[in-house]
Design an enzyme around this catalytic site. Structure first.
Site, PDB file in Angstrom:
ATOM      1  N   ASN A   1     -11.516  29.972 103.042  1.00 41.89           N
ATOM      2  CA  ASN A   1     -11.385  31.074 102.096  1.00 41.89           C
ATOM      3  C   ASN A   1     -12.394  30.880 100.983  1.00 41.89           C
ATOM      4  O   ASN A   1     -12.285  29.938 100.195  1.00 41.89           O
ATOM      5  CB  ASN A   1      -9.976  31.168 101.511  1.00 41.89           C
ATOM      6  CG  ASN A   1      -9.850  32.391 100.624  1.00 41.89           C
ATOM      7  OD1 ASN A   1     -10.149  33.504 101.052  1.00 41.89           O
ATOM      8  ND2 ASN A   1      -9.442  32.191  99.392  1.00 41.89           N
ATOM      9  N   GLU A   2     -13.395  31.740 100.980  1.00 40.84           N
ATOM     10  CA  GLU A   2     -14.429  31.748  99.958  1.00 40.84           C
ATOM     11  C   GLU A   2     -14.985  30.353  99.680  1.00 40.84           C
ATOM     12  O   GLU A   2     -14.966  29.858  98.546  1.00 40.84           O
ATOM     13  CB  GLU A   2     -13.902  32.430  98.700  1.00 40.84           C
ATOM     14  CG  GLU A   2     -13.489  33.862  98.975  1.00 40.84           C
ATOM     15  CD  GLU A   2     -12.944  34.620  97.777  1.00 40.84           C
ATOM     16  OE1 GLU A   2     -12.821  34.032  96.677  1.00 40.84           O
ATOM     17  OE2 GLU A   2     -12.658  35.818  97.946  1.00 40.84           O
ATOM     18  N   PRO A   3     -15.506  29.690 100.707  1.00 44.22           N
ATOM     19  CA  PRO A   3     -15.946  28.299 100.554  1.00 44.22           C
ATOM     20  C   PRO A   3     -17.043  28.089  99.522  1.00 44.22           C
ATOM     21  O   PRO A   3     -17.087  27.038  98.889  1.00 44.22           O
ATOM     22  CB  PRO A   3     -16.414  27.914 101.954  1.00 44.22           C
ATOM     23  CG  PRO A   3     -16.652  29.205 102.663  1.00 44.22           C
ATOM     24  CD  PRO A   3     -15.711  30.194 102.076  1.00 44.22           C
TER      25      PRO A   3
END
Length: 181
Positions: free
Chosen positions: A3-5
């Protein structure tokens, strides 16, 4: 898978102080996808849940970007790893989309009900598909020099690098949640 690295150092600074790299995210995605396939062979695997244009193209300036388009590199790597193990490791390219447009300094994703902001806000979904609409963003003006056409653009990348992969926008917001716009 993630998730949104590229936002991890900002969002999870207590555990992540340095930017994620292409190599790290890809190797982790391949590892986790393989484990998901072992545990749940029919599961639909989504990844990498990228946040916005800078993440799509350079994983928000990952140290190893080398001017390579991240989505292209990611899809090709997931395809190659899947072919090497004879199993699909990514079913759905997952991205998030928040327009990066400001009208006289005000973000369209704000709660503003200003007429100019609201007017821009109702036009912005056209950036998802319309080849005749050029949104007033830095993405269109300074990066692409053409309309965004996000959905066709991502489909083209998928078709070129990992055909058969589905596409999902699993997070989005255009602001003005209490306004008709």
């Amino acid at each position: 898978l993630d998730n949104e690295p590229s936002a991890w150092p900002r969002v999870h600074a207590e555990v992540r102080t340095h930017p994620v790299t292409y190599a790290e995210l890809i190797s982790t995605s391949i590892l986790y996808a393989g484990r998901v396939r072992e545990a749940a062979p029919r599961a639909r695997i989504f990844g990498p849940a990228l946040f916005g244009w800078p993440a799509y193209v350079r994983l928000t300036d990952a140290p190893d970007h080398g001017d390579r388009d991240f989505i292209d590199v990611y899809l090709a790597a997931m395809r190659g790893a899947g072919e090497a193990t004879d199993r699909r490791l990514l079913d759905v390219l997952d991205v998030h989309w928040y327009p990066d447009v400001r009208i006289e300094g005000t973000s369209v994703t704000s709660s503003s009900t200003d007429e100019a902001v609201a007017s821009a806000r109702v036009q912005l979904p056209r950036s998802l598909y319309d080849p005749t609409y050029t949104e007033p963003s830095w993405i269109a003006r300074e990066w692409l020099f053409e309309p965004v056409r996000l959905l066709p653009r991502l489909r083209e990348r998928i078709d070129a690098h990992y055909p058969g992969t589905d596409l999902a926008i699993t997070e989005y917001a255009y602001g003005g949640g209490t306004d008709i716009s």
